[in-house]
Design a protein around this motif. Structure first.
Motif, PDB file in Angstrom:
ATOM      1  N   VAL A 264      42.359  15.375  50.132  1.00  0.00           N
ATOM      2  CA  VAL A 264      41.328  14.508  50.825  1.00  0.00           C
ATOM      3  C   VAL A 264      39.988  15.225  50.309  1.00  0.00           C
ATOM      4  N   VAL A 265      39.174  14.370  49.419  1.00  0.00           N
ATOM      5  CA  VAL A 265      38.321  14.764  48.331  1.00  0.00           C
ATOM      6  C   VAL A 265      36.965  14.877  49.382  1.00  0.00           C
ATOM      7  N   GLY A 266      36.868  14.006  50.173  1.00  0.00           N
ATOM      8  CA  GLY A 266      35.613  13.784  51.171  1.00  0.00           C
ATOM      9  C   GLY A 266      35.458  15.082  51.912  1.00  0.00           C
ATOM     10  N   PRO A 267      36.474  15.612  52.599  1.00  0.00           N
ATOM     11  CA  PRO A 267      35.846  16.799  53.582  1.00  0.00           C
ATOM     12  C   PRO A 267      35.483  17.989  52.528  1.00  0.00           C
ATOM     13  N   MET A 268      36.293  18.088  51.281  1.00  0.00           N
ATOM     14  CA  MET A 268      35.986  19.334  50.322  1.00  0.00           C
ATOM     15  C   MET A 268      34.522  19.241  49.978  1.00  0.00           C
ATOM     16  N   VAL A 269      34.043  17.787  49.520  1.00  0.00           N
ATOM     17  CA  VAL A 269      32.442  17.647  49.402  1.00  0.00           C
ATOM     18  C   VAL A 269      31.588  17.983  50.392  1.00  0.00           C
ATOM     19  N   GLN A 270      32.072  17.700  51.594  1.00  0.00           N
ATOM     20  CA  GLN A 270      31.397  18.025  52.551  1.00  0.00           C
ATOM     21  C   GLN A 270      31.205  19.529  52.926  1.00  0.00           C
ATOM     22  N   ASP A 271      32.369  20.182  52.880  1.00  0.00           N
ATOM     23  CA  ASP A 271      32.136  21.711  53.099  1.00  0.00           C
ATOM     24  C   ASP A 271      31.292  22.249  51.824  1.00  0.00           C
ATOM     25  N   VAL A 272      31.604  21.922  50.699  1.00  0.00           N
ATOM     26  CA  VAL A 272      31.049  22.614  49.780  1.00  0.00           C
ATOM     27  C   VAL A 272      29.451  22.482  49.537  1.00  0.00           C
ATOM     28  N   LEU A 273      29.073  21.320  49.928  1.00  0.00           N
ATOM     29  CA  LEU A 273      27.503  20.697  50.037  1.00  0.00           C
ATOM     30  C   LEU A 273      27.139  21.782  51.295  1.00  0.00           C
ATOM     31  N   GLU A 274      27.954  21.959  52.372  1.00  0.00           N
ATOM     32  CA  GLU A 274      27.061  22.572  53.444  1.00  0.00           C
ATOM     33  C   GLU A 274      27.221  24.117  53.012  1.00  0.00           C
ATOM     34  N   SER A 275      27.891  24.414  52.076  1.00  0.00           N
ATOM     35  CA  SER A 275      27.768  25.920  51.677  1.00  0.00           C
ATOM     36  C   SER A 275      26.550  26.275  50.912  1.00  0.00           C
ATOM     37  N   LEU A 276      26.406  25.157  49.822  1.00  0.00           N
ATOM     38  CA  LEU A 276      25.351  25.227  49.090  1.00  0.00           C
ATOM     39  C   LEU A 276      23.868  25.111  49.683  1.00  0.00           C
ATOM     40  N   ILE A 277      23.763  24.549  50.688  1.00  0.00           N
ATOM     41  CA  ILE A 277      22.546  24.384  51.627  1.00  0.00           C
ATOM     42  C   ILE A 277      22.509  25.560  52.370  1.00  0.00           C
TER      43      ILE A 277
END
Length: 360
Positions: free
Chosen positions: A71-84
């Motif tokens: 499920v690529v979407g949740p991974m993208v959301q989680d990684v973006l949150e970490s970067l922010i």
């Protein structure tokens, strides 16, 4: 021209290599490191852009590379949150003269910079245009990707900081990077926001308003969020819907007859994110009500793990990152593992700055 048919695993490795990763270490699967690099590159192209635009762009690009069960979407959301959270990417409010901004709050790349950690490693932040990881050419072999984050690990007492400064990266002081608010009693913090709320006009309650309700200690954070009931009154952290984008964080004083005072939560100068302000207010409200949120410390020899049951502001996470490492939670929301010698100071910080209590 020869056309070569690649397997999905080979395609992942080539994409990783193009993003500055060692493709052989990816094992042919999407990883937080690859997603993080993709987000950095996309931000340098799209910025200033809305968060949902950035997520959609990277998700659509990487979706064909995911395995059938991914499920690529949740991974993208989680990684973006970490970067922010770690200020590798910046979430900022748009100004009136930015005609290209597509939303009130936009994502932008951070300038090339670095922060020293207590263990001697260095966190590399930001991008430089097409150069996703702007470090000297002989250092990428020493770069370690811990999730989406990039760490340079020195050998013995090697002075990496001067080399990075000569290369054009800015060293961020702990104070500048952490951006810690002042320490004050929970009641004072709540009263300051309540004062701002009393200055707001009374209007009708917005439809779809969700409020974070007071509850007994130990209740899961997600279970605290419920629609405001008819006739319910009081001071609450809330989220109200908007036509486009995620629900807005706000503080509400619910009045009788379905009226309310509302202020949207943000800080002057973008020093704090709206969710950071909301989470800190909720911690203060809970502490003032005698239901302070809890954390748990689990010592194990020379290492200790601090468990959290509700989200904490990003400035608190950045402080914990300087001494420890974030981990998936076991019986909690998430954890930070660190040296036991550092844990005492962090426990005191959590009690004083976030009004948390330690769970036995």
């Amino acid at each position: 021209m020869n056309v070569v048919i690649l397997s999905r695993q080979q395609a992942v490795e080539r994409v990783g290599y193009s993003l500055g990763l060692d493709g052989s270490g990816l094992n042919g699967e999407l990883s937080p490191a690859l997603v993080g690099q993709a987000l950095r590159r996309a931000t340098s192209i799209l910025a200033p852009c809305a968060r949902y635009e950035l997520e959609r762009s990277v998700r659509q690009t990487l979706q064909p590379l995911g395995s059938p069960g991914d499920v690529v979407g949740p991974m993208v959301q989680d990684v973006l949150e970490s970067l922010i959270v770690y200020r590798d990417l910046l979430e900022m409010r748009s100004t009136a003269d930015e005609v290209w901004a597509s939303a009130e709050v936009t994502i932008r790349p951070a300038a090339p910079s670095f922060v020293k950690r207590e263990d001697g490693s260095i966190a590399v932040l930001g991008t430089a245009g097409d150069v996703i990881t702007p470090i000297p050419e002989d250092l990428p072999a020493r770069l370690v990707h811990r999730g989406a984050l990039r760490l340079l690990v020195p050998t013995s007492a090697e002075p990496l900081a001067p080399r990075l400064q000569e290369f054009g990266l800015v060293e961020l002081s702990e104070k500048a990077w952490l951006r810690l608010p002042r320490v004050e009693p929970a009641g004072n913090y709540v009263e300051e926001w309540h004062r701002r709320l009393r200055e707001a006009p009374i209007g009708n309650r917005p439809e779809g308003l969700l409020i974070c309700k007071p509850t007994r200690r130990g209740t899961l954070y997600r279970d605290r969020w419920n629609p405001a009931e008819v006739g319910e009154t009081g001071l609450f952290v809330a989220r109200r819907p908007q036509r486009f984008g995620a629900n807005l964080w706000c503080l509400v004083d619910l009045q009788p007859n379905s009226t309310a005072r509302i202020v949207d939560l943000f800080s002057t100068g973008d020093t704090l994110r709206s969710c950071d302000v909301a989470w800190q207010i909720q911690m203060a409200l809970d502490a003032r009500a005698g239901l302070a949120q809890a954390f748990r410390c689990r010592p194990n020899g020379d290492r200790s793990t601090i468990d959290f049951f509700s989200p904490i502001p990003s400035w608190a996470e950045r402080r914990l990152f300087l001494v420890g490492r974030r981990q998936a939670g076991t019986g909690c929301l998430y954890s930070y593992e660190m040296a036991t010698t550092a844990a005492d100071g962090e426990r005191r910080f959590l009690r004083e700055s976030l009004w948390l209590v330690e769970q036995n």
